[in-house]
Design a protein around this motif. Sequence first.
Motif, PDB file in Angstrom:
ATOM      1  N   TYR A 151       0.854  -1.183   0.000  1.00  0.00           N
ATOM      2  CA  TYR A 151       0.000   0.000   0.000  1.00  0.00           C
ATOM      3  C   TYR A 151       0.896   1.241   0.000  1.00  0.00           C
ATOM      4  CZ  TYR A 151       0.873   0.333   5.083  1.00  0.00           C
ATOM      5  OH  TYR A 151       1.469   0.437   6.313  1.00  0.00           O
ATOM      6  N   PHE A 152       0.284   2.421  -0.136  1.00  0.00           N
ATOM      7  CA  PHE A 152       1.064   3.634  -0.316  1.00  0.00           C
ATOM      8  C   PHE A 152       0.763   4.647   0.789  1.00  0.00           C
ATOM      9  CE2 PHE A 152       0.503   1.628  -4.387  1.00  0.00           C
ATOM     10  CZ  PHE A 152       1.812   1.546  -4.828  1.00  0.00           C
ATOM     11  N   LEU A 153       1.810   5.263   1.280  1.00  0.00           N
ATOM     12  CA  LEU A 153       1.712   6.253   2.347  1.00  0.00           C
ATOM     13  C   LEU A 153       2.161   7.607   1.813  1.00  0.00           C
ATOM     14  CD1 LEU A 153       1.353   6.997   5.382  1.00  0.00           C
ATOM     15  CD2 LEU A 153       3.753   6.318   5.697  1.00  0.00           C
ATOM     16  N   ASP A 154       1.280   8.596   1.886  1.00  0.00           N
ATOM     17  CA  ASP A 154       1.642   9.942   1.461  1.00  0.00           C
ATOM     18  C   ASP A 154       2.725  10.490   2.387  1.00  0.00           C
ATOM     19  OD1 ASP A 154      -0.149   9.960  -0.606  1.00  0.00           O
ATOM     20  OD2 ASP A 154      -1.738  10.946   0.529  1.00  0.00           O
ATOM     21  N   ILE A 155       3.790  10.998   1.805  1.00  0.00           N
ATOM     22  CA  ILE A 155       4.891  11.509   2.620  1.00  0.00           C
ATOM     23  C   ILE A 155       4.438  12.686   3.476  1.00  0.00           C
ATOM     24  CG2 ILE A 155       7.163  12.646   2.491  1.00  0.00           C
ATOM     25  CD1 ILE A 155       7.784  10.881   0.096  1.00  0.00           C
ATOM     26  N   GLY A 156       3.499  13.473   2.964  1.00  0.00           N
ATOM     27  CA  GLY A 156       2.987  14.597   3.745  1.00  0.00           C
ATOM     28  C   GLY A 156       2.281  14.192   5.019  1.00  0.00           C
ATOM     29  N   GLU A 157       1.824  12.920   5.101  1.00  0.00           N
ATOM     30  CA  GLU A 157       1.127  12.425   6.284  1.00  0.00           C
ATOM     31  C   GLU A 157       2.087  11.938   7.371  1.00  0.00           C
ATOM     32  OE1 GLU A 157      -2.335  12.247   6.876  1.00  0.00           O
ATOM     33  OE2 GLU A 157      -2.274  13.663   5.216  1.00  0.00           O
ATOM     34  N   ILE A 158       3.356  11.821   7.044  1.00  0.00           N
ATOM     35  CA  ILE A 158       4.332  11.293   8.002  1.00  0.00           C
ATOM     36  C   ILE A 158       4.712  12.370   9.010  1.00  0.00           C
ATOM     37  CG2 ILE A 158       6.635  10.324   8.302  1.00  0.00           C
ATOM     38  CD1 ILE A 158       6.398   9.163   5.485  1.00  0.00           C
ATOM     39  N   THR A 159       4.483  12.103  10.282  1.00  0.00           N
ATOM     40  CA  THR A 159       4.879  13.056  11.320  1.00  0.00           C
ATOM     41  C   THR A 159       6.341  12.875  11.705  1.00  0.00           C
ATOM     42  OG1 THR A 159       4.146  11.542  13.077  1.00  0.00           O
ATOM     43  CG2 THR A 159       2.540  13.143  12.246  1.00  0.00           C
ATOM     44  N   HIS A 160       6.753  11.615  11.822  1.00  0.00           N
ATOM     45  CA  HIS A 160       8.152  11.354  12.156  1.00  0.00           C
ATOM     46  C   HIS A 160       8.550   9.951  11.725  1.00  0.00           C
ATOM     47  CE1 HIS A 160       5.906   9.789  15.610  1.00  0.00           C
ATOM     48  NE2 HIS A 160       6.985   9.156  16.046  1.00  0.00           N
ATOM     49  N   VAL A 161       9.851   9.737  11.631  1.00  0.00           N
ATOM     50  CA  VAL A 161      10.434   8.449  11.269  1.00  0.00           C
ATOM     51  C   VAL A 161      11.364   8.038  12.397  1.00  0.00           C
ATOM     52  CG1 VAL A 161      11.857   7.204   9.602  1.00  0.00           C
ATOM     53  CG2 VAL A 161      10.293   8.989   8.814  1.00  0.00           C
ATOM     54  N   GLN A 162      11.297   6.772  12.739  1.00  0.00           N
ATOM     55  CA  GLN A 162      12.044   6.294  13.901  1.00  0.00           C
ATOM     56  C   GLN A 162      12.763   4.987  13.568  1.00  0.00           C
ATOM     57  OE1 GLN A 162       9.998   4.463  17.536  1.00  0.00           O
ATOM     58  NE2 GLN A 162      10.407   6.558  18.235  1.00  0.00           N
ATOM     59  N   ALA A 163      13.994   4.868  14.017  1.00  0.00           N
ATOM     60  CA  ALA A 163      14.758   3.633  13.855  1.00  0.00           C
ATOM     61  C   ALA A 163      14.895   2.951  15.204  1.00  0.00           C
ATOM     62  CB  ALA A 163      16.140   3.932  13.281  1.00  0.00           C
ATOM     63  N   TYR A 195      12.308  16.532   1.111  1.00  0.00           N
ATOM     64  CA  TYR A 195      11.154  16.892   1.922  1.00  0.00           C
ATOM     65  C   TYR A 195      11.625  17.493   3.246  1.00  0.00           C
ATOM     66  CZ  TYR A 195       8.909  13.947  -1.543  1.00  0.00           C
ATOM     67  OH  TYR A 195       8.480  13.411  -2.733  1.00  0.00           O
ATOM     68  N   PRO A 196      10.761  18.258   3.934  1.00  0.00           N
ATOM     69  CA  PRO A 196      11.194  18.987   5.144  1.00  0.00           C
ATOM     70  C   PRO A 196      11.284  18.115   6.388  1.00  0.00           C
ATOM     71  CG  PRO A 196       8.885  19.457   4.696  1.00  0.00           C
ATOM     72  CD  PRO A 196       9.382  18.635   3.534  1.00  0.00           C
ATOM     73  N   PHE A 197      12.244  17.192   6.394  1.00  0.00           N
ATOM     74  CA  PHE A 197      12.513  16.359   7.568  1.00  0.00           C
ATOM     75  C   PHE A 197      13.834  16.788   8.197  1.00  0.00           C
ATOM     76  CE2 PHE A 197       9.461  13.724   5.366  1.00  0.00           C
ATOM     77  CZ  PHE A 197       8.782  13.067   6.387  1.00  0.00           C
ATOM     78  N   PHE A 198      13.898  16.659   9.519  1.00  0.00           N
ATOM     79  CA  PHE A 198      15.130  17.001  10.236  1.00  0.00           C
ATOM     80  C   PHE A 198      15.438  15.883  11.224  1.00  0.00           C
ATOM     81  CE2 PHE A 198      17.761  18.909  13.486  1.00  0.00           C
ATOM     82  CZ  PHE A 198      18.621  19.723  12.751  1.00  0.00           C
ATOM     83  N   ARG A 199      16.704  15.540  11.308  1.00  0.00           N
ATOM     84  CA  ARG A 199      17.153  14.492  12.244  1.00  0.00           C
ATOM     85  C   ARG A 199      17.414  15.137  13.596  1.00  0.00           C
ATOM     86  NH1 ARG A 199      21.198   9.689  10.499  1.00  0.00           N
ATOM     87  NH2 ARG A 199      21.135   8.456  12.410  1.00  0.00           N
ATOM     88  N   ILE A 200      16.552  14.848  14.580  1.00  0.00           N
ATOM     89  CA  ILE A 200      16.640  15.522  15.873  1.00  0.00           C
ATOM     90  C   ILE A 200      17.548  14.789  16.855  1.00  0.00           C
ATOM     91  CG2 ILE A 200      14.389  16.618  15.639  1.00  0.00           C
ATOM     92  CD1 ILE A 200      13.311  14.440  17.588  1.00  0.00           C
ATOM     93  N   ASN A 201      17.833  13.532  16.581  1.00  0.00           N
ATOM     94  CA  ASN A 201      18.731  12.739  17.419  1.00  0.00           C
ATOM     95  C   ASN A 201      19.221  11.544  16.610  1.00  0.00           C
ATOM     96  OD1 ASN A 201      16.645  10.733  17.595  1.00  0.00           O
ATOM     97  ND2 ASN A 201      15.681  11.982  19.203  1.00  0.00           N
ATOM     98  N   ARG A 202      19.826  10.594  17.243  1.00  0.00           N
ATOM     99  CA  ARG A 202      20.410   9.466  16.497  1.00  0.00           C
ATOM    100  C   ARG A 202      19.367   8.558  15.860  1.00  0.00           C
ATOM    101  NH1 ARG A 202      24.783   6.357  20.031  1.00  0.00           N
ATOM    102  NH2 ARG A 202      24.898   5.238  18.046  1.00  0.00           N
ATOM    103  N   GLU A 204      15.726   9.496  15.231  1.00  0.00           N
ATOM    104  CA  GLU A 204      14.420  10.036  14.838  1.00  0.00           C
ATOM    105  C   GLU A 204      14.538  11.235  13.891  1.00  0.00           C
ATOM    106  OE1 GLU A 204      11.703   9.015  18.755  1.00  0.00           O
ATOM    107  OE2 GLU A 204      13.214  10.600  18.881  1.00  0.00           O
ATOM    108  N   LEU A 205      13.638  11.245  12.897  1.00  0.00           N
ATOM    109  CA  LEU A 205      13.443  12.380  12.008  1.00  0.00           C
ATOM    110  C   LEU A 205      12.051  12.944  12.271  1.00  0.00           C
ATOM    111  CD1 LEU A 205      14.416  10.719   8.576  1.00  0.00           C
ATOM    112  CD2 LEU A 205      15.963  11.969  10.081  1.00  0.00           C
TER     113      LEU A 205
END
Length: 247
Positions: A151-163, A195-202, A204-205
Amino acid sequence: MINAVIIEDEPLARSKLKRLLNQLDASIRVVRELESVAQVRQWLTEQASQDKVQVIFSDIQLNDGNVFEVYQQQPQPCPIIFITAYDDFLLQAFESQGIAYLLKPYNSQKLEQAWAKFCALSVPKPKAVNATAGALYKQHRLAIKHHQQVYFLDIGEITHVQADGGLVMAFDREAKRHFLSFSSLQAAEQALADYPFFRINRSELVQREHVQSLQRYCKNTLTITLTCGAQLKTSQSRTAAFKEWLR
């Protein structure tokens, strides 16, 4: 005219595709036919920008290997409609410039649906700024593999990315978790560089538009509240750059 390239190692399959394309839209002009991974690599390196191609019709498993060997190394100049006998590469297709995935044997109706999608995405046609990283076309969705489906996820809907360990996850406005195919947070950061993402720590974006509020946590550290309700913390080394990025 719409310039197209066909990547297919079976002569009968190429003939069928050219016939169907001619019936589908008389403005389609096949400017090049490629039969091997080696030819695709040479074309992308030396000739793609000269051909001014607007769409690629690509098989995947060619006589000398898998075309993703090249696609993972070389930027593709335009959208790709994949036509293949294998359903194993669906996720990889949409992680490249893929916009449609047709399984052989396909019919004129399936091709027409894929062509309609290309036309919808190409109006208005974006102009190339440079010849790197698919400047003619940029996807705004990520393909997510879930069990046996994609399925497909709109990038604009992403609040944050986590590893977390070997897993990379995206979270949406509803705080729903989506497992991404990236091998590391660094790989995700590179894929989302436009896209306007920023890495706030080791690990999370965050995406700018979903930053709801900031609060001082301790010296040189902020608590970030996102629109999904998550509260994340900046690392001391990233706080100053994060505040500057938000301006």
